[in-house]
Design a protein around this motif. Structure first.
Motif, PDB file in Angstrom:
ATOM      1  N   ALA A   1       0.886  -1.173   0.000  1.00  0.00           N
ATOM      2  CA  ALA A   1       0.000   0.000   0.000  1.00  0.00           C
ATOM      3  C   ALA A   1       0.918   1.216   0.000  1.00  0.00           C
ATOM      4  N   ASN A   2       0.931   1.966  -1.098  1.00  0.00           N
ATOM      5  CA  ASN A   2       1.879   3.065  -1.268  1.00  0.00           C
ATOM      6  C   ASN A   2       1.224   4.411  -0.995  1.00  0.00           C
ATOM      7  N   TYR A   3       1.863   5.215  -0.177  1.00  0.00           N
ATOM      8  CA  TYR A   3       1.343   6.548   0.139  1.00  0.00           C
ATOM      9  C   TYR A   3       2.499   7.454   0.529  1.00  0.00           C
ATOM     10  N   LEU A   4       2.305   8.757   0.354  1.00  0.00           N
ATOM     11  CA  LEU A   4       3.284   9.758   0.772  1.00  0.00           C
ATOM     12  C   LEU A   4       2.704  10.724   1.804  1.00  0.00           C
ATOM     13  N   GLY A   5       1.393  10.690   1.960  1.00  0.00           N
ATOM     14  CA  GLY A   5       0.727  11.531   2.949  1.00  0.00           C
ATOM     15  C   GLY A   5      -0.640  10.962   3.266  1.00  0.00           C
TER      16      GLY A   5
END
Length: 561
Positions: free
Chosen positions: A325-329
């Motif tokens: 699960a990719n996220y930056l914010g």
């Protein structure tokens, strides 16, 4: 690799209090979300994740649930929810709920009964203990500062709360609690929701006997996270939830699991584990923490080399075995362009570069509301402008310790969860078009420039770049299922990698800073014949593709011949 719809999806996260207010009370609501579904659909999103909308006294903005099967009145009614679900489905999108299983609100009927007497039938729904040596049962420190124990004078015992004192932890050793939670999860699934983000799920099991954590400095409390995070029995309980409830529905699940690396994550998301589809990892969120275990408020500058190392480990270890699960914010983190980009001189190119990064990694990408228009941290002047309980606790604790005001506020402006919780900036009217009333938290002062109305009509905007990137991901299955391989691991400016499958290879080149480094293709990469699929800058004429001079925060994606 087995194809799944949730692997191919792009998720858009909504923090409902701050998204769109339809009735003018200053707080976002379900009708407000409904009014913006076409905006989200136009972006190319497949799944909407909505943060908690259950009935709650809002001590932690809805993550303290007092009724799992009722809608918080400020957001609307259950009829509003049912209509929202229909409207989402009618547009070909899905809805993922945010569900807290580790704790409830102290206003939940279960806890009110549990607290009423030591022999109440629901006493054991929560974790109660007698004190020790005139103080709490152990020395564990809460995520929100201070002891995890709160004394109840009426019964003479303490109850556990890993978060705020208004969020008592449920006792997952009680089979009646487990049964009730299973029934509640099934109730929502029968309604037609398409999945869950399980908040704080790594903490539902505590160390047997609740022993003290190591306390070398003899502090009143210590961060004993290893005693209530990712313990072995969590997996047994999740497998039980899957086998009894989740298995019977075609849904997506993601767990919030801090404090683990990719090898341990496979115990949650491994293809044969029968637990979760994916987990949110936190290693890249702590790259700007000054030292391991120091907590998020003790800040240092993050390093691209460290980011490459962390992300590459997750990409490679989980490939063909689990899913990222990719996220930056998100609602708990600073704005990504303020943290990993440049929100002043290079806001637009750096936000586009980060979009390229997010949408070209292996795993399901999660876009947080406002990220698609490059919203930034607000940097409020005064602590009075902040609303987050974690932020306020930190501020008062540090000021009581004599830490200077400006030093505390510097950390608050960098790391407060309220950085992501200011109202969505829809247009340049009053309060950024979020509400006709007074917003529950101030709007970022840059809304005249940074808003969705400007972004939608500008073909060169961050929003329209996100649209193109999402479209590119859907057109090229390599970007979903292709294997990740890191290039130039020691380059301090450039993050480059390939995604490869039997359909071909895609090369991603990202300049993470404002300098102009030169990308020299490794011998394994033949640039001749490569097709530029997308870039956040206009292409230069007659450039030498074997040695690319990258402009500040430039992103390039190539389909290799």
């Amino acid at each position: 690799m087995k194809a799944k719809w949730w692997k191919e999806s792009v998720v858009y996260q909504i923090y409902p209090s701050s998204f769109k207010d339809a009735n003018g009370d200053g707080i976002g609501d379900l009708k407000g979300i409904m009014s913006k579904l076409d905006y989200i659909k136009e972006l190319g999103v497949d799944v909407i994740w909505i943060c908690p909308i259950y009935q709650s006294p809002n001590h932690d903005n809805g993550y303290d649930i007092s009724d799992y099967c009722a809608i918080q009145p400020q957001f609307g009614t259950m009829e509003d929810f049912d209509r929202l679900l229909r409207e989402i489905h009618s547009r070909g999108m899905k809805l993922m709920m945010d569900l807290v299983l580790n704790h409830t609100s102290s206003d939940h009927p279960w806890f009110i009964e549990s607290k009423s007497s030591v022999d109440n039938p629901k006493r054991d729904y929560y974790i109660w203990r007698k004190g020790k040596n005139g103080g709490p049962p152990n020395n564990w420190e809460s995520y929100f500062s201070g002891s995890v124990w709160e004394y109840d004078a009426s019964t003479g015992e303490y109850y556990m709360h890993l978060y705020a004192k208004q969020q008592p932890d449920l006792n997952w050793d009680n089979e009646r609690v487990v049964d009730e939670l299973h029934e509640m999860v099934a109730w929502w699934l029968k309604k037609g929701v398409d999945g869950f983000r399980f908040d704080a799920v790594a903490h539902i099991v505590k160390a047997q006997g609740l022993p003290d954590g190591d306390n070398p400095n003899k502090l009143p409390t210590v961060r004993a996270y290893q005693l209530f995070s990712n313990l072995k029995r969590v997996h047994t309980l999740l497998q039980n939830l899957n086998d009894r409830v989740l298995y019977y529905y075609d849904i997506m699940t993601v767990g919030e699991t801090s404090g683990l690396g990719p090898e341990k994550a496979l115990e949650y998301v491994g293809d044969t584990r029968r637990e979760l589809n994916m987990v949110f990892q936190f290693e890249h969120m702590y790259l700007d923490a000054a030292s391991p275990g120091s907590g998020k408020w003790d800040i240092k500058s993050w390093s691209l080399l460290d980011l490459k190392k962390v992300m590459s480990q997750w990409q490679t270890v989980l490939h063909d075995k689990g899913w990222n699960a990719n996220y930056l914010g998100n609602h708990d983190q600073p704005r990504s362009v303020s943290r990993f980009g440049n929100d002043l001189q290079c806001r637009i190119p750096s936000a586009k570069m980060l979009a390229t990064f997010l949408l070209t990694l292996e795993g399901t990408p999660y876009i947080y509301q406002g990220e698609e228009i490059g919203m930034t941290n607000p940097a409020f002047d005064s602590i009075d402008d902040y609303r987050d309980v974690e932020t306020l606790n930190f501020y008062h604790e540090k000021r009581d310790q004599g830490i200077p005001e400006e030093e505390v506020m510097k950390a608050v402006r960098r790391k407060s969860r309220d950085n992501a919780r200011t109202p969505m900036q829809w247009d340049n009217t009053d309060h950024a078009g979020f509400t006709s009333g007074t917003p529950w938290i101030d709007v970022n002062s840059n809304y005249m420039e940074v808003n969705a109305a400007n972004a939608v009509k500008d073909p060169d905007s961050i929003y329209n770049y996100y649209k193109e990137m999402i479209k590119l991901r859907k057109e090229h299955p390599i970007l979903v299922y292709g294997e990740y391989h890191l290039l130039l691991p020691d380059d301090p400016d450039i993050y480059a990698y390939t995604r490869t499958s039997n359909e071909g290879t895609i090369l991603v080149i990202l300049n993470f800073y404002g300098r102009e480094p030169v990308f020299k293709a490794p011998k394994s990469i033949v640039m001749e014949g490569a097709v530029l699929l997308i870039s956040n800058y206009a292409p230069l004429k007659d450039e030498n593709t074997s040695e690319l001079v990258l402009r500040p925060y430039e992103a390039r994606v190539y389909l290799m011949s």
